[in-house]
Design an enzyme around this catalytic site. Structure first.
Site, short mmCIF file in Angstrom:
data_model
loop_
_atom_site.label_atom_id
_atom_site.label_comp_id
_atom_site.label_asym_id
_atom_site.label_seq_id
_atom_site.Cartn_x
_atom_site.Cartn_y
_atom_site.Cartn_z
N PHE A 142 0.85 -0.99 -0.07
CA PHE A 142 0.01 0.14 -0.01
C PHE A 142 0.80 1.29 0.13
O PHE A 142 1.83 1.17 0.67
CB PHE A 142 -0.91 -0.03 1.10
CG PHE A 142 -2.05 0.97 1.14
CD1 PHE A 142 -2.75 1.06 0.25
CD2 PHE A 142 -1.71 2.29 1.98
CE1 PHE A 142 -4.00 1.99 0.19
CE2 PHE A 142 -2.71 3.19 1.95
CZ PHE A 142 -3.92 3.01 0.87
N ASP B 99 0.59 -4.56 8.58
CA ASP B 99 -0.27 -3.60 8.33
C ASP B 99 -1.73 -4.34 8.32
O ASP B 99 -1.75 -5.11 7.13
CB ASP B 99 -0.36 -2.61 7.08
CG ASP B 99 -1.22 -1.63 6.84
OD1 ASP B 99 -2.38 -1.73 7.52
OD2 ASP B 99 -1.02 -0.67 6.15
N TYR C 277 -11.18 2.93 10.70
CA TYR C 277 -12.75 3.43 10.15
C TYR C 277 -13.06 2.57 8.86
O TYR C 277 -14.08 2.78 8.25
CB TYR C 277 -12.19 4.81 9.52
CG TYR C 277 -11.23 5.20 8.62
CD1 TYR C 277 -11.10 4.69 7.20
CD2 TYR C 277 -9.68 5.62 9.20
CE1 TYR C 277 -9.94 4.85 6.51
CE2 TYR C 277 -8.87 6.05 8.28
CZ TYR C 277 -8.93 5.60 6.94
OH TYR C 277 -7.91 5.69 6.14
N LYS C 278 -12.26 1.47 8.96
CA LYS C 278 -12.82 0.38 7.68
C LYS C 278 -13.65 -0.39 8.60
O LYS C 278 -14.79 -0.20 9.07
CB LYS C 278 -11.64 -0.18 7.14
CG LYS C 278 -10.49 0.84 6.59
CD LYS C 278 -9.50 0.11 5.76
CE LYS C 278 -8.45 0.94 5.15
NZ LYS C 278 -9.05 1.85 4.03
N ARG D 268 -13.88 -2.77 -6.91
CA ARG D 268 -13.60 -3.32 -5.51
C ARG D 268 -15.14 -3.29 -4.77
O ARG D 268 -15.56 -2.46 -4.68
CB ARG D 268 -12.65 -2.58 -4.81
CG ARG D 268 -12.09 -3.48 -3.69
CD ARG D 268 -10.84 -2.64 -3.08
NE ARG D 268 -11.17 -1.45 -2.49
CZ ARG D 268 -10.30 -0.77 -1.61
NH1 ARG D 268 -9.18 -1.13 -1.47
NH2 ARG D 268 -10.70 0.24 -1.16
#
Length: 408
Positions: free
Chosen positions: A124, A194, A219-220, A367
């Site tokens: 990422f 991560d 927040y996911k 996605r």
């Protein structure tokens, strides 16, 4: 399979009652919990309590009266069963990138004589940036990127830290955390993971897998709200050895002694920096409460079944119009699925216009994130149906869908 059969699958889902813990709008199928979790119904009342009564009435006394000072640890302890760690190994602090930088710098400093941070080329971007940023401050440190398949053989005696994202943000491909931890440790390297696309959706066993360090997003899948603080994990066996590079007063052994010389706290608290954001912590607190009574093994099982069902439904209805870009093996992927299409961005905009909310990742990936707490089989069924209609009619080929927005 018809809609009645799909609804039967949802009725048999042991996590189905948990869906009622969330605000889910009629006419919207939300498949973007891997970017921003849905709003828990308890969040607004909890925030109102913290704002109106604790802050509004009790003012600064709330640091003691309501225990605000301990919230970074108290709320982090709720993560323990979700990530397979001990409560004293977890802390809520800062953003994901700041936590990554702090732990990366601490790990490198604890490995004298080793100069490389090993990661994969397709990691990422913020993870890559954090490593690159550290290298600008530490010219003796060398970020080293290799293709995913070369990672095990690339770990050598110069590797200070193996630094990886557990679930790839594009394909959803999952690393074998336990195997890579073992390989890294055999070469004397530390590991930093991560977990931003893992925590809250797939089963994690940080202790059992031998993980050294980890960071995750609030927040996911953890439903902590936009910009929610991150969490960090430091194995108990390393807490006395690692030093935070940001020696702020909240990480001091006795912050309210106001000593002029820094002395780190003896435990996980040494990775605190500044005053915690209480309102953000309150929202994450409510988000973590949505996992109450939920077994992580059930999250994993539902994630695998939902994503399998969706892949089969899309391939059955769309044929060669789009290609699967995620692993077919459920055990090899996280809780989101990507399909490739040359006009992927426009396709996703057309889906959003129909109330099917996913997202897009370049160069051509649409996605779909399946949050096991609130997504169901009917969501997947309708999403596949809408995607097939958009592709067969070229509904995506409209000017408003082709115009790129700032956030994709």
């Amino acid at each position: 399979m018809n809609l009645e059969q799909v609804r039967t699958l949802d009725a048999a889902d042991r996590l189905r009652p948990v869906r009622d813990r969330f605000v889910l709008r009629d006419g919207v199928i939300y498949l973007d919990g891997n970017s921003l979790g849905a709003l828990p119904k308890a969040t607004a009342p909890h925030l109102a309590e913290v704002v109106e009564r604790q802050w509004g009435e009790d003012l600064i006394t709330s640091w003691n009266k309501h225990g605000w000072i301990d919230w970074p640890q108290r709320i982090a302890a709720k993560l323990a069963p979700i990530v397979g760690a001990k409560p004293n190994e977890l802390l809520i602090a800062d953003s994901t990138t700041v936590c990554l930088f702090k732990l990366l710098a601490a790990a490198v400093a604890a490995q004298p004589g080793r100069s490389s941070i090993l990661t994969e080329e397709a990691n990422f971007p913020t993870d890559l940036y954090a490593a690159q940023g550290l290298a600008t401050l530490r010219p003796d440190v060398r970020p080293r990127t290799v293709p995913r398949e070369d990672i095990p053989s690339a770990i050598d005696q110069d590797t200070a830290v193996l630094f990886l994202t557990h679930v790839d943000y594009r394909s959803g491909l999952r690393h074998d955390m336990a195997a890579l931890n073992e390989t890294a440790h055999a070469m004397g390297a530390l590991t930093l993971w991560d977990l931003s696309h893992s925590a809250g959706a797939v089963e994690l066993e940080l202790n059992r897998s031998g993980c050294d360090l980890a960071v995750g997003c609030g927040y996911k899948y953890l439903n902590g709200g936009p910009g929610a603080p991150a969490f960090l994990y430091v194995s108990e066996r390393l807490q006395g050895r690692l030093q935070s590079p940001l020696s702020g007063w909240m990480g001091h052994a006795a912050p309210f002694a106001f000593a002029g010389k820094y002395e780190p706290a003896p435990d996980i608290r040494r990775f605190l920096t500044g005053t915690p954001s209480i309102l953000a912590l309150a929202a994450l607190d409510a988000g973590l409460d949505t996992f109450g009574g939920v077994a992580v093994a059930d999250l994993e099982a539902k994630s695998q079944e939902l994503t399998r069902f969706f892949i089969e439904a899309v391939e059955d209805r769309c044929g060669s119009e789009t290609q699967l870009a995620s692993p077919r093996d459920p055990k090899a992927r996280g809780s989101h699925v990507c399909f490739a299409h040359p006009q992927g961005y426009a396709v996703m905009q057309a889906l959003i216009a129909r109330g099917i909310v996913g997202d897009f990742r370049p160069p051509d990936l649409i996605r779909f994130g399946f949050a096991p707490l609130y997504n169901g089989y009917e969501d997947a069924w309708h999403a596949a149906d809408a995607l097939a209609a958009i592709l067969s009619t070229r509904e995506w080929d409209r000017p408003r869908f082709l115009e790129w927005q700032k956030v994709t």
